[in-house]
Design an enzyme around this catalytic site. Structure first.
Site, mmCIF file in Angstrom:
data_model
loop_
_atom_site.group_PDB
_atom_site.id
_atom_site.type_symbol
_atom_site.label_atom_id
_atom_site.label_comp_id
_atom_site.label_asym_id
_atom_site.label_seq_id
_atom_site.Cartn_x
_atom_site.Cartn_y
_atom_site.Cartn_z
ATOM 1 N N PHE A 75 0.825 -1.202 0.000
ATOM 2 C CA PHE A 75 0.000 0.000 0.000
ATOM 3 C C PHE A 75 0.862 1.256 0.000
ATOM 4 O O PHE A 75 1.853 1.340 0.739
ATOM 5 C CB PHE A 75 -0.893 0.055 1.248
ATOM 6 C CG PHE A 75 -2.060 -0.873 1.219
ATOM 7 C CD1 PHE A 75 -3.285 -0.458 0.727
ATOM 8 C CD2 PHE A 75 -1.944 -2.174 1.692
ATOM 9 C CE1 PHE A 75 -4.379 -1.320 0.719
ATOM 10 C CE2 PHE A 75 -3.020 -3.041 1.688
ATOM 11 C CZ PHE A 75 -4.248 -2.609 1.200
ATOM 12 N N ASP A 76 0.490 2.222 -0.815
ATOM 13 C CA ASP A 76 0.948 3.592 -0.611
ATOM 14 C C ASP A 76 0.153 4.141 0.577
ATOM 15 O O ASP A 76 -0.915 3.631 0.899
ATOM 16 C CB ASP A 76 0.690 4.415 -1.876
ATOM 17 C CG ASP A 76 0.935 5.891 -1.662
ATOM 18 O OD1 ASP A 76 2.031 6.232 -1.174
ATOM 19 O OD2 ASP A 76 0.036 6.691 -1.954
ATOM 20 N N LYS A 77 0.670 5.171 1.236
ATOM 21 C CA LYS A 77 -0.020 5.700 2.412
ATOM 22 C C LYS A 77 -0.960 6.850 2.057
ATOM 23 O O LYS A 77 -2.181 6.731 2.148
ATOM 24 C CB LYS A 77 0.983 6.180 3.479
ATOM 25 C CG LYS A 77 0.303 6.730 4.743
ATOM 26 C CD LYS A 77 1.316 7.199 5.759
ATOM 27 C CE LYS A 77 1.898 8.558 5.387
ATOM 28 N NZ LYS A 77 0.911 9.660 5.536
#
Length: 628
Positions: free
Chosen positions: A316-318
């Site tokens: 995941f990107d944040k």
């Protein structure tokens, strides 16, 4: 010869589903009359079915053989039809042709229903727009609207392009983009998307994206690229089908030579057709794509769900993915004995009204959303200036007021507060804006990118499905670990540049761990492309990220990710069941045909019943959802 083949292809493609239904109805009536012994014509009425349903099959087989030496199911069916006619089994030939075309129609209807949920976007493209030019309202084709033009949208009209409301208040039905049935209130400054419907009030807007760049057109391009035929397992089924055709011819020839009964050989050709085997995979994939569309996912490639089923790591990107992507005020504190926290908040928001910096805008917006009413008009401030990399400054009642980072206070020789709450905020990676006036520091405002409400449940559900989660973010260590701790993500990589994310994805792949990347920004595009499967936030995400991904999440509702993963597993299970059932049924039917138990008529019923059952089983995926 090529021109003749081309004409035949055009002839076969003409008409569509309605024509197929009419032909099937006429053929079905003819077969029923033949079955009960009614013969209104001087020839066997079963020939109506042979001509209407059988001839197109034979033509397709000839075209496939001549143009690409394509030995598939229609070749075997054609041989079965011709052989049945040669031994005067006209009813069997008509029945085979009828049931084959019925199976093809059911497949087309299944695929059409599966794609209907996403292809309806194409038909919702706005055709006209009300443009305000030189103070006059003009109705022009929507594709002629230019960026920056002012438009008017009346109640009940579809918004023609993407833009920002400049005046007016309304409620927008955004179901086409988000799936939400309830309208969303909009006012000046809010963004609106093409394809959504203005329900109540008239408003004016300025176009920001037009033509092929609009949100609706971008989603349409994703829809049009969906193709079940790209899945690897579809190619495998096709290869099996080719060998089955060869095997059928061999078995039929051997049976004829050994028994001397051509009817047994014809029956083998009828039951050996690999139609259900070929239908097993594409129908399941297209049904799963339709299911995904109902939950906000646009699948660009048929094999995307196949690849997702093998994924064991989700990266995941944040920012903008697990979080909302916009900073919000989470704490305010006064360090001056004469000012309350609310007064510090109001004063900071007042001076930031003129700021163009995202943090300044975030403070003002958060203050208004919190119900604050103490904003001072901008003309109370004089000599307002933006100090790049520091903050803002203005004059109020002869005193300088500052709002900015610690460096701004240090430049003006002002003390930077140091208390436990501030230390905790910094450890969590929050941003702090300090407020000072004259020669003293008044307080500070803490901003942070907040978690999406559904993120924690999403990560927990993914863990339940046996999928490991990883956080890849360009944010600092403190902010990254703070978010990861709240979501129970143990593997965290912070301060990632685009190439860093790319390298981390490559490391997992080198360890034979299929990985899925989920992101929204331009910096995520390389990782989305590199990953075994890329999922982009289609609503808030950048165009580049969406183009690089295999799947787009239209409404940014990450809570649906566990459903997508579970759906991919269910799809693969359905395909395997379909393939196993198809091969088992063919094998049993062949044995019965060789021993003479099945004749061509019963063989056709058994074989095509298998094809119909495969299609029906795949269609169950359309509305499937994993039970809680």
């Amino acid at each position: 010869m090529k021109s003749l083949i081309k004409k035949l292809e055009t002839l076969l493609e003409a008409g569509g589903t309605k024509k197929d239904i009419v032909l099937l109805v006429l053929s079905g009536i003819a077969l029923v009359l033949d079955l009960v012994g009614i013969q209104p014509f001087p020839f066997d009425i079963a020939w109506v079915s042979i001509l209407l349903c059988g001839v197109p099959i034979i033509l397709e087989a000839i075209i496939g053989l001549v143009t690409a030496f394509d030995i598939k199911a229609d070749v075997l069916v054609s041989l079965a039809l011709i052989a049945s006619v040669c031994i005067h089994e006209d009813f069997a030939a008509g029945e085979v042709a009828f049931i084959m075309q019925l199976g093809a129609l059911l497949e087309d209807l299944t695929v059409a229903r599966a794609r209907a949920g996403i292809e309806k976007l194409v038909h919702l493209t706005p055709q006209t727009a009300r443009v305000l030019r030189d103070g006059q309202e003009q109705i022009i084709p929507a594709e002629q609207v230019k960026v920056g033009e002012l438009l008017r949208v009346l109640p009940g009209e579809t918004i023609p392009v993407d833009g920002i409301i400049t005046s007016g208040q309304t409620s927008i039905n955004q179901a086409i983009m988000t799936g939400e049935s309830l309208p969303v209130d909009k006012t000046a400054g809010d963004e609106v998307s093409s394809g959504t419907v203005n329900q109540f009030g008239a408003f004016e807007m300025r176009a920001t994206k037009v033509g092929e760049d609009t949100s609706l057109q971008r989603m349409i391009r994703l829809v049009q690229s969906a193709d079940a035929g790209k899945a690897k397992i579809v190619g495998l089924a096709d290869r099996w089908a080719t060998w089955i055709v060869v095997g059928a011819l061999t078995a039929a020839g051997a049976t004829w030579l050994l028994t001397g009964q051509i009817i047994r050989a014809v029956t083998i050709l009828v039951v050996f057709c690999p139609c259900s085997l070929v239908l097993a995979t594409p129908t399941a994939i297209m049904a799963a794509i339709g299911n995904a569309a109902k939950h906000g996912f646009l699948v660009r490639e048929g094999d995307a769900l196949e690849r997702l089923a093998s994924v064991r790591v989700l990266a995941f990107d944040k920012t903008g993915t697990l979080t909302c992507g916009t900073p919000k005020v989470i704490a305010v504190k006064s360090v001056d004995a004469y000012l309350s926290d609310e007064e510090v908040y109001a004063l900071t928001a007042s001076v930031e009204q003129l700021s163009e910096h995202p943090l300044g805008k975030a403070i003002v917006q958060s203050y208004r959303q919190s119900g604050g009413t103490g904003l001072k008009p901008s003309y109370d401030f004089t000599d307002f200036q933006i100090i790049p990399g520091r903050g803002v400054a203005a004059q109020v009642a002869g005193k300088t007021i500052l709002a900015g980072n610690p460096a701004l206070l240090e430049e003006h020789h002002l003390p930077v507060p140091d208390d436990a709450a501030l230390g905790s905020a910094r450890n969590e990676g929050c941003t702090v804006i300090f407020l000072a006036q004259g020669e003293k520091t008044l307080g500070y405002v803490v901003l942070s990118d907040t978690l999406r409400p559904e993120s924690a449940d999403t990560i927990a559900a993914l863990h339940t499905l046996g999928v490991d989660t990883v956080l890849l973010t360009g944010d600092n260590q403190n902010a990254a670990h703070s978010i990861a701790d709240k979501l129970h993500i143990t593997e965290v990589y912070a301060n990632c540049l685009p190439e860093d994310k790319l390298n981390h994805i490559g490391c997992y792949q080198a360890q034979q761990q299929p990985v899925c990347m989920i992101g929204d920004g331009v910096n995520d595009a390389p990782a989305l492309k590199k990953a075994d499967i890329g999922i982009a936030m289609g609503g808030a995400g950048s165009d580049i990220a969406v183009d690089a991904a295999d799947i787009a999440l239209v409404d940014d509702e990450v809570k649906e990710l566990p459903h997508l993963v579970a759906l991919s597993h269910r799809m693969m299970r359905t395909i395997k069941i379909n393939l196993t059932f198809s091969m088992t049924l063919n094998f049993i039917a062949i044995i019965l045909a060789m021993t003479g138990i099945l004749n061509p008529v019963v063989g056709a019923l058994v074989h095509n019943a298998g094809s119909v059952l495969v299609i029906v089983h795949s269609a169950l995926l359309l509305n499937w959802r994993k039970k809680a």
